[in-house]
Design a protein around this motif. Structure first.
Motif, short mmCIF file in Angstrom:
data_model
loop_
_atom_site.label_atom_id
_atom_site.label_comp_id
_atom_site.label_asym_id
_atom_site.label_seq_id
_atom_site.Cartn_x
_atom_site.Cartn_y
_atom_site.Cartn_z
N GLU B 24 1.57 -1.17 -0.27
CA GLU B 24 -0.37 0.17 -0.32
C GLU B 24 0.95 1.46 -0.21
O GLU B 24 0.54 2.00 -0.31
CB GLU B 24 -0.91 -0.06 1.39
CG GLU B 24 -2.27 -0.84 1.19
CD GLU B 24 -3.15 -0.46 2.79
OE1 GLU B 24 -3.58 0.68 3.23
OE2 GLU B 24 -3.26 -1.58 2.72
N VAL B 26 3.20 1.81 2.59
CA VAL B 26 3.83 2.98 3.35
C VAL B 26 5.36 1.42 3.51
O VAL B 26 5.15 0.18 4.22
CB VAL B 26 2.75 2.01 4.91
CG1 VAL B 26 3.59 2.28 6.19
CG2 VAL B 26 1.26 3.00 4.55
N ASP B 28 8.37 2.72 6.00
CA ASP B 28 9.07 3.88 6.87
C ASP B 28 8.44 2.72 8.12
O ASP B 28 7.77 2.20 8.50
CB ASP B 28 8.93 4.33 7.86
CG ASP B 28 9.92 5.78 7.83
OD1 ASP B 28 10.00 6.79 7.90
OD2 ASP B 28 9.49 4.64 9.51
N GLU B 31 6.21 3.53 10.68
CA GLU B 31 5.16 4.09 10.77
C GLU B 31 4.07 2.28 10.21
O GLU B 31 3.18 1.94 10.73
CB GLU B 31 5.10 3.95 9.31
CG GLU B 31 5.13 6.05 9.15
CD GLU B 31 5.42 6.26 7.75
OE1 GLU B 31 5.54 7.15 7.71
OE2 GLU B 31 4.78 5.96 6.44
N ILE B 32 5.66 1.25 10.00
CA ILE B 32 4.79 -0.59 9.76
C ILE B 32 4.64 -0.41 11.20
O ILE B 32 3.71 -1.48 11.13
CB ILE B 32 5.46 -0.71 9.00
CG1 ILE B 32 5.81 -0.36 7.56
CG2 ILE B 32 5.61 -2.80 9.41
CD1 ILE B 32 7.19 -1.45 6.86
#
Lengths: 388, 90, 167, 481
Positions: B24, B26, B28, B31-32
């Protein structure tokens, strides 16, 4: 359509980018680290309308109404839950003060009421009822997941065409008179420039640096970063301490169960001025101090395990109210949230976007109250009730 | 039981969930970590973080040394609250 | 990965591969008295065999070199078999149509002198039976490792490297 | 499933006590952790995971992985792999997230015990013990803490003899080296030892470094020193495969702990994943404990560990399948089978090459990585250096990290051997005493000697790889994180 640059990829910047895109504006969003890395992900997740002054009560009442519909609007599970805020009184004088606050809150439609400790114990099964006389309880207050909320806004903002850039630092502006004409930014070591029609400084603790880049005095909006620390337990079964529970007279100590994994977050007003804007070092006095109060609020917490302690910034103004408004002809600020940025974001973002795009907003935001020039004029507001 | 490939034991996060999020956009690790809560359970990321870095490296073509390890926090192992307050006095 | 020696692919070395790396003791020497043969073809930082050898028969310029035994200097004392951390030293002695193999045995049960045991080759396959001639228990060795000497048919002298005690 | 006879080890068990699992009495011995006692009784499912309620059992056995959390005497989330049994303990498996009791007495706020020394050494394995001994000999007062109930670190599980040279304890079993070093430490009255004590954080308070310690999960201790030596060792890596969380899958170190420290058999039939030294040594140790090893699978085309360790297990009939990997574990509540397959040139499983092993234990020996959490938390600069096992702290030739006064040694500084850990510990211990102005200048010669020994040890093909990693680290190659 005009082009708006937003500086700061925290909840205020990202939510405003979304609101502006919704109004058809072209938006470029800059975050020098990763999205949410400044203060948003470090916050304690709480959302409340239980303030003690009209401006903040009205703004937060509106914000809560936006929160109630946000999950549907953004199409993303942000773990918003109206699990309430429970303030606890330790003296008769405090009970009286609570009653006054409740009257003010009720006046603007916030359904806070005074409850006895039996009812409080039903709401918070692990609560210690013994030290407290009564509670101020607003079941409409609540919490949400800061990270998921930020990402929900971000995903939708990108779908609406927002150019969102992480690891991209704004390094300067081009300014003609009272108009910012371009933003200079660095990414992967390269400096580039983009022409813009308007700029929003949403950098919170870093906002004075951005103001300075725009040719304003650094302390025009005096924001000081205070390390606000938190500790959190391992994940626990939900329902044990859902509301934010806070006896304000115990140095603003509070506990709140994370809306997602059920870990209990504990905070207290032991604050340290940050040595620099990289100073996220947790401190030992906090670790012990916060748990001393947390276990007095909810003694069974003694059996839980702490898995982490971290620090974020309360970007504080002298009156602990944010600076929201216009600084130059096309240079705006929404910063200095003093710990309330996350809960205020849906309302402030909408108000700011409408101000930038249309010059006015239907959000009940008292622009005079939050006027960024008030500090220069020496007009301080009554201090906003602090705790997250 | 189904054939899940578990990356984060604490929060039952599978390899498929991590790959889907990277797909999708993401990418970083911070962030994950926060979106899936990998490494935020009681093991504090000890078992899973190297695996997440490996998956991220494989999916994005980055080298493992280009992916920063999320910072370790105090306490580096879970500590019972009562011990931090003053010791187990029961 | 063509340069990977076959013994590292399989985890064992054949006598042919071994004797391309170190010399094979002569028939005459093998009949004279027990002789120590290291099955240690890889450069690893290890030197106890050289350090313990009473006749300085083991050459190893640095600990990372492989041990090479001067079979003429070797007196067959078995100290290297006892000390070797890799359990890689063996002694071989031809006697008539039998060979006597001295090897470490760190498993339970420890065979008894005179006991018939199953002979195992380098991949653990049974290749026959043989009699245990001597047993030195752990506490009597210089290397904290029990060693045994077992008698095997001479044609199995370079095959048998372990035994299994069946009781 | 308790071991009584062993060719190398003697098991000294404490007083017999009774614990209760779901109300049923289970025999246990004082001094052993709850999970070991339950294992000995054949109880392998310890909890059901937080969200998906998947069965979980012991995995790391060193209190790090969260796989063994249980409810003990009504208190949830207790790590049963490091909590010792007590007579009458009531133990229940945890299902999902924990619930706290509704009522409790608030704990009393008390000041923590304070222990001061010149140098605080964290970790009592080979590196930490040598660091403490040498720092003490160089004149420093030392406090040494370790999480385990005994000193020696991983040495106490090592039944094999060490490589290297005589002065580096070559030819001596790890378990014996631990005893020798412990005796040396106990001889010195300027070393104070705290066992069952975890270091959970480092705070810098002026010139002083505060190591926050927790003893026996009960007592908070502030260790205050001017220099720290972090020798916290390593932890095992995990690999992704189907059902990799099933009870019966263990890190190799966990099996060594169960078997060699507490004399408890992990199971009956084992598949080992990984033919590095850890996997090979584990196979041999399992055979010594009377457990069957079905095979060792290794994804690389060759044995990664020492050839001599491989030859030892091959001649006991254990196949080593290079270029093979594990595809999945199967079983209802615990491992009943393991499915493996051959790998092609691109590391992809070749269809049709699957083999099934009926095993009740899968041992993962897929590598170690340095336990750098304390260093990372304390703000030391961290880099990824593959040759050293992953993320390591940047340090100089005296083992000092980028935070002045914090030193590192042993596997924490890069995965290697106990022998090199001891030499690094020696360097760190002396260097810390020198940096504090306690040791005399002549001690520099001892550092140089240890550096020469390290260089010699690392001059072979195995050591050269590590030396290359250290060169990268010293030269500042690798990403800052």
């Amino acid at each position: 359509m005009s082009k708006v640059a937003i500086i700061g990829g925290g909840i205020i910047g990202v939510a405003t980018a979304y609101e502006l895109a919704k109004l058809g504006e072209e938006v470029i969003l800059f975050e020098k680290n990763y999205f949410g890395s400044g203060s948003t992900f470090r916050c304690a997740t709480g959302i409340r309308a239980q303030f003690t002054d009209e401006a903040n009560i009205r703004l937060m009442k509106y914000a809560v109404e936006r929160w109630e519909k946000l999950e549907e609007e953004l199409g993303f599970d942000i773990n918003f839950r109206q699990t309430g805020y429970l303030f606890l009184a330790t003296s008769e004088e405090e009970v009286e003060a609570f009653k006054n606050n409740i009257r003010l809150q009720n006046k603007f439609g916030v359904p806070t009421r005074l409850i006895d400790m039996d009812e409080a114990k039903e709401i918070v099964p692990i609560l210690n009822t013994e030290p407290f006389l009564a509670g101020a309880w607003n079941p409409k207050d609540g919490k949400a997941n800061p990270f998921k909320t930020l990402f929900a806004y971000l995903f939708r903002a990108k779908e609406l065409g927002v150019d969102a850039r992480e690891h991209t630092e704004v390094v300067g502006f081009e300014r003609e008179g009272d108009v910012i004409t371009a933003v200079k930014f660095r990414s992967n070591g390269k400096v580039e420039s983009v022409k813009v029609d308007a700029v929003l400084n949403a950098a919170n603790a870093w906002a004075p640096l951005i103001n300075e880049m725009a040719g304003l005095k650094r302390d025009l909006v005096p924001i000081t970063a205070y390390k606000h620390q938190l500790v959190k337990t391992e994940p626990l079964e939900r329902g044990q301490a859902e509301p934010l529970v806070c006896p304000p007279s115990w140095n603003d100590a509070y506990i709140i169960q994370d809306g997602e994994d059920g870990g209990i977050i504990c905070g207290v007003g032991i604050e340290h001025r940050a040595k620099s804007l990289d100073d996220y070092e947790p401190t030992y006095d906090f670790l012990r101090g916060v748990l001393r109060y947390a276990t007095m609020i909810a003694p069974p917490l003694r059996y839980a395990h702490i898995v982490r302690q971290w620090a974020g910034f309360y970007a504080k103004t002298p009156d602990k109210n944010p600076a929201i408004g216009k600084l130059l002809d096309n240079f705006y600020i929404a910063a200095g949230f003093s710990g309330h940025g996350f809960m205020m974001a849906p309302a402030v973002a909408q108000a700011m976007a409408e101000l930038i795009a249309k010059g006015r907003s239907k959000v009940p935001l008292d622009w005079d109250w939050y006027d960024p020039y008030r500090f220069e004029r020496g007009e301080l507001r009554s201090s906003a009730f602090q705790i997250g | 039981m189904s054939g899940k490939v578990i990356i984060c034991r604490c929060n039952d996060v599978t390899v498929e969930e991590i790959e889907a999020l990277i797909d999708e956009g993401v990418t970083d690790i911070e962030e994950i970590k926060r979106l899936l809560r990998v490494g935020m359970g009681p093991c504090q990321g000890r078992t899973c973080m190297p695996l997440v870095i490996a998956i991220l490296a494989r999916k994005t073509g980055k080298k493992p040394d280009e992916i920063p390890l999320p910072r370790a926090r105090v306490p580096i192992r879970p500590v019972r609250v009562e011990v931090l307050v003053g010791g187990d006095d029961e | 990965m063509s340069e990977v020696p076959p013994y590292l692919q399989r985890g064992y070395i054949t006598p042919e591969e071994l004797f391309e790396i170190i010399p094979k003791p002569s028939e005459e020497r093998l009949r004279a008295r027990p002789v120590a043969v290291p099955e240690c073809p890889q450069e690893i930082p290890c030197a106890p065999c050289r350090e313990i050898c009473p006749t300085s028969a083991i050459s190893m310029p640095t600990p990372n070199d492989i041990p090479v035994v001067d079979y003429e200097k070797c007196i067959g004392c078995s100290l290297c078999v006892q000390i070797c951390p890799g359990l890689a030293f063996f002694m071989v002695h031809y006697v008539g149509n039998k060979a006597r193999i001295t090897m470490p045995h760190e498993l339970l049960p420890l065979p008894e002198r005179g006991e018939e045991v199953v002979l195992l080759n380098r991949v653990g396959e049974p290749v026959g039976k043989g009699k245990v001639l001597t047993v030195v228990p752990r506490e009597k060795t210089k290397g904290d490792t029990p060693i045994i000497t077992v008698e095997v048919p001479i044609e199995l002298a370079w095959e048998v490297r372990a035994v299994k005690v069946e009781r | 499933m308790r071991l009584n006879e062993h060719p190398v080890l003697k098991f000294k068990r404490g007083r017999e006590v009774t614990i209760y699992f779901n109300g049923q009495p289970v025999k246990a011995y004082e001094g052993e952790p709850i999970a070991a006692a339950l294992h000995a009784a054949g109880i392998k499912v310890l909890n059901y995971s937080a969200n998906e309620k998947r069965p979980r059992g012991l995995f790391c056995a060193i209190g790090k992985c969260s796989s063994c959390l249980m409810i003990v005497n009504g208190i949830p989330n207790v790590r049963t792999c490091i909590t010792l049994v007590e007579d009458g303990m009531r133990i229940e498996p945890q299902r999902g997230k924990a619930k706290l009791p509704k009522e409790a007495k608030p704990p009393e706020f008390r000041d923590a015990k304070v222990v001061k020394a010149d140098i605080v050494v964290i970790g009592g394995g080979p590196a930490g013990l040598m660091a403490a001994i040498h720092a003490a000999d160089a004149g420093a007062s030392v406090v040494l803490l370790d999480e385990n109930p005994m000193l020696g670190g991983q040495l106490v599980k090592q039944t094999h003899k060490f490589f290297g040279k005589r002065e580096q304890f070559a030819g001596v079993r790890g378990v014996e080296i631990a005893k020798i070093l412990e005796k040396e430490v106990r001889k010195r009255d300027n070393i104070e030892v705290f066992l069952e004590t975890s270091a959970v954080g480092i705070f810098q308070e002026g010139d002083e470094k505060l190591v926050l310690g927790v003893r026996k999960n009960k007592e908070l201790i502030e260790f205050r020193g001017r220099a720290l030596i972090v020798a916290t060792g390593a932890m095992e890596k995990m690999i992704p495969f189907e059902n990799n969380d099933l009870p019966g899958i263990y890190g190799a170190g966990a099996i060594q702990t169960l078997m060699n420290t507490y004399g408890v058999k992990p199971g009956d039939r084992v598949l080992i994943v990984g033919a590095g030294n850890v996997g090979l040594i584990l196979a041999y140790q399992l055979v010594q404990a009377g457990v069957e090893v079905e095979a060792i699978v290794e994804a690389m085309p060759k044995v990664g560990g020492y050839f001599v360790h491989a030859a030892k297990v091959r001649r006991l009939g254990i196949p080593i399948l290079t270029r093979h990997t594990i595809l999945r574990a199967e079983g209802k509540e615990r491992v009943e089978r393991a499915v493996i397959a051959q790998l092609d040139e691109n590391w992809k499983p070749i269809p049709g090459t699957e083999k099934v092993f009926d095993v009740d234990v899968i041992a993962l020996a897929v590598g170690l990585r340095p336990s750098i959490e304390l260093l990372h938390q304390a703000g030391c600069q961290i880099r990824f250096v593959r040759e050293l096992g992953g993320h390591v702290a940047v340090r100089d030739e005296w083992m000092e990290t980028t935070v002045r006064g914090i030193f590192v040694a042993g596997d924490t500084a890069g995965i290697e051997e106990a022998t090199t850990a001891m030499l690094e510990g020696k360097i760190a211990g002396i260097a810390a005493a020198l940096r504090l102005g306690i040791a005399e200048e002549s001690w520099v010669k001892e550092i140089e000697r240890a550096q020469r020994d390290l260089e010699e040890f690392r001059s072979g093909p195995f050591g050269r790889h590590v030396a290359e990693g250290i060169r990268k680290l010293l030269a500042g190659v690798g990403e800052n994180v």
